[in-house]
Design an enzyme around this catalytic site. Structure first.
Site, PDB file in Angstrom:
ATOM      1  CE  LYS A  11     -17.801  36.189 -19.688  1.00  0.00           C
ATOM      2  NZ  LYS A  11     -16.776  35.682 -20.658  1.00  0.00           N
ATOM      3  CE1 TYR A  51     -15.115  40.628 -22.379  1.00  0.00           C
ATOM      4  CE2 TYR A  51     -17.416  41.103 -22.844  1.00  0.00           C
ATOM      5  CZ  TYR A  51     -16.451  40.428 -22.119  1.00  0.00           C
ATOM      6  OH  TYR A  51     -16.822  39.548 -21.127  1.00  0.00           O
ATOM      7  CG  ASN A 114     -15.770  32.117 -20.739  1.00  0.00           C
ATOM      8  OD1 ASN A 114     -16.652  32.963 -20.659  1.00  0.00           O
ATOM      9  ND2 ASN A 114     -14.517  32.409 -20.970  1.00  0.00           N
ATOM     10  CG  HIS A 117     -15.515  39.722 -17.012  1.00  0.00           C
ATOM     11  ND1 HIS A 117     -14.617  39.810 -18.047  1.00  0.00           N
ATOM     12  CD2 HIS A 117     -15.221  40.746 -16.162  1.00  0.00           C
ATOM     13  CE1 HIS A 117     -13.818  40.859 -17.834  1.00  0.00           C
ATOM     14  NE2 HIS A 117     -14.160  41.444 -16.699  1.00  0.00           N
ATOM     15  CD  GLU A 128     -13.141  44.747 -16.624  1.00  0.00           C
ATOM     16  OE1 GLU A 128     -12.402  44.466 -17.595  1.00  0.00           O
ATOM     17  OE2 GLU A 128     -13.348  43.945 -15.681  1.00  0.00           O
TER      18      GLU A 128
HETATM   19  N1  UDP Z   1     -13.230  34.369 -26.010  1.00  0.00           N
HETATM   20  C1  UDP Z   1     -13.634  33.597 -27.085  1.00  0.00           C
HETATM   21  N2  UDP Z   1     -12.670  32.954 -27.825  1.00  0.00           N
HETATM   22  C2  UDP Z   1     -11.342  33.058 -27.530  1.00  0.00           C
HETATM   23  C3  UDP Z   1     -10.947  33.846 -26.435  1.00  0.00           C
HETATM   24  C4  UDP Z   1     -11.911  34.490 -25.698  1.00  0.00           C
HETATM   25  O1  UDP Z   1     -14.817  33.492 -27.367  1.00  0.00           O
HETATM   26  O2  UDP Z   1     -10.519  32.463 -28.241  1.00  0.00           O
HETATM   27  C5  UDP Z   1     -14.247  35.076 -25.208  1.00  0.00           C
HETATM   28  C6  UDP Z   1     -14.535  34.399 -23.874  1.00  0.00           C
HETATM   29  O3  UDP Z   1     -15.915  34.586 -23.552  1.00  0.00           O
HETATM   30  C7  UDP Z   1     -13.627  35.172 -22.933  1.00  0.00           C
HETATM   31  C8  UDP Z   1     -13.747  36.587 -23.502  1.00  0.00           C
HETATM   32  O4  UDP Z   1     -13.787  36.393 -24.910  1.00  0.00           O
HETATM   33  O5  UDP Z   1     -14.055  35.092 -21.587  1.00  0.00           O
HETATM   34  C9  UDP Z   1     -12.618  37.523 -23.145  1.00  0.00           C
HETATM   35  O6  UDP Z   1     -11.389  36.913 -23.494  1.00  0.00           O
HETATM   36  P1  UDP Z   1     -10.140  36.953 -22.511  1.00  0.00           P
HETATM   37  O7  UDP Z   1      -8.962  36.510 -23.290  1.00  0.00           O
HETATM   38  O8  UDP Z   1     -10.082  38.295 -21.856  1.00  0.00           O
HETATM   39  O9  UDP Z   1     -10.491  35.818 -21.441  1.00  0.00           O
HETATM   40  P2  UDP Z   1     -10.879  35.924 -19.895  1.00  0.00           P
HETATM   41  O10 UDP Z   1     -10.135  37.090 -19.309  1.00  0.00           O
HETATM   42  O11 UDP Z   1     -12.378  36.097 -19.837  1.00  0.00           O
HETATM   43  O12 UDP Z   1     -10.446  34.608 -19.291  1.00  0.00           O
HETATM   44 MG    MG Z   2     -10.033  39.042 -19.934  1.00  0.00          MG
END
Ligand code: UDP
Ligand code: MG
Length: 139
Positions: A11, A51, A114, A117, A128
């Site tokens: 990211k 997203y 974080n 992805h 994707e």
């Molecule tokens: N995210 C966020 N706040 C949250 C949950 C997710 O900002 O409470 C962001 C974070 O960058 C995350 C992305 O949205 O990686 C996608 O969320 P997901 O639940 O799919 O998490 P991931 O699969 O990336 O672990």
């Molecule tokens: Mg996810």
């Protein structure tokens, strides 16, 4: 549906901090083969579409802002059990909850920023990967 490929993005925070090399090292060391890889800067429309599943969530606007503020490294990775093994390698969404040695524990600043992805299913890995790469960019 093949179960040996996943899709990742390093990211914008990872690119900004100069962490591309360190994260790619971790990916290689974990046994993933790089099928496709490039720097790409998503438009807001790209990020909204990528997203879309999160469009009703309160963090959606911030997520789109974050993911479009600079380029990402998009990649398709291959390994047996790729989706699950890559999720293990990156760690929990919130780096505070991520296991020691995971990419998010090492390189993520917060839940919002974080570092990486990782696809959550074989079906989404295929969607994707195709979102970012043509067949001629996969090797
Ligand atoms: N995210 C966020 N706040 C949250 C949950 C997710 O900002 O409470 C962001 C974070 O960058 C995350 C992305 O949205 O990686 C996608 O969320 P997901 O639940 O799919 O998490 P991931 O699969 O990336 O672990
Ligand atoms: Mg996810």
């Amino acid at each position: 549906m093949r179960t040996d490929r996943t899709f990742t993005m390093l990211k914008p925070d990872s690119v900004e901090k100069g962490n591309i090399g360190a994260i790619v090292d971790k990916i290689n060391a974990a046994g993933f083969r790089i099928v496709a890889m490039k720097l790409t800067h998503m438009t807001s429309q790209d990020a909204q579409e990528f997203y879309a599943v999160h469009s009703e969530r309160p963090f959606y606007g911030e997520l789109v802002e974050y993911m479009t503020r600079g380029p990402v490294v998009a990649a398709i990775l291959e390994k047996d059990n790729a989706v699950a093994d890559f999720r293990t390698l990156i760690g929990a969404t919130n780096p505070a909850d991520a296991a020691e040695g995971t990419i998010r524990k090492l390189y993520a600043a917060s839940m919002g920023e974080n570092a990486v992805h990782g696809s959550d299913s074989d079906e989404n890995a295929a969607i994707e990967g195709a979102f970012h790469f043509s067949g001629r960019e996969m090797f």
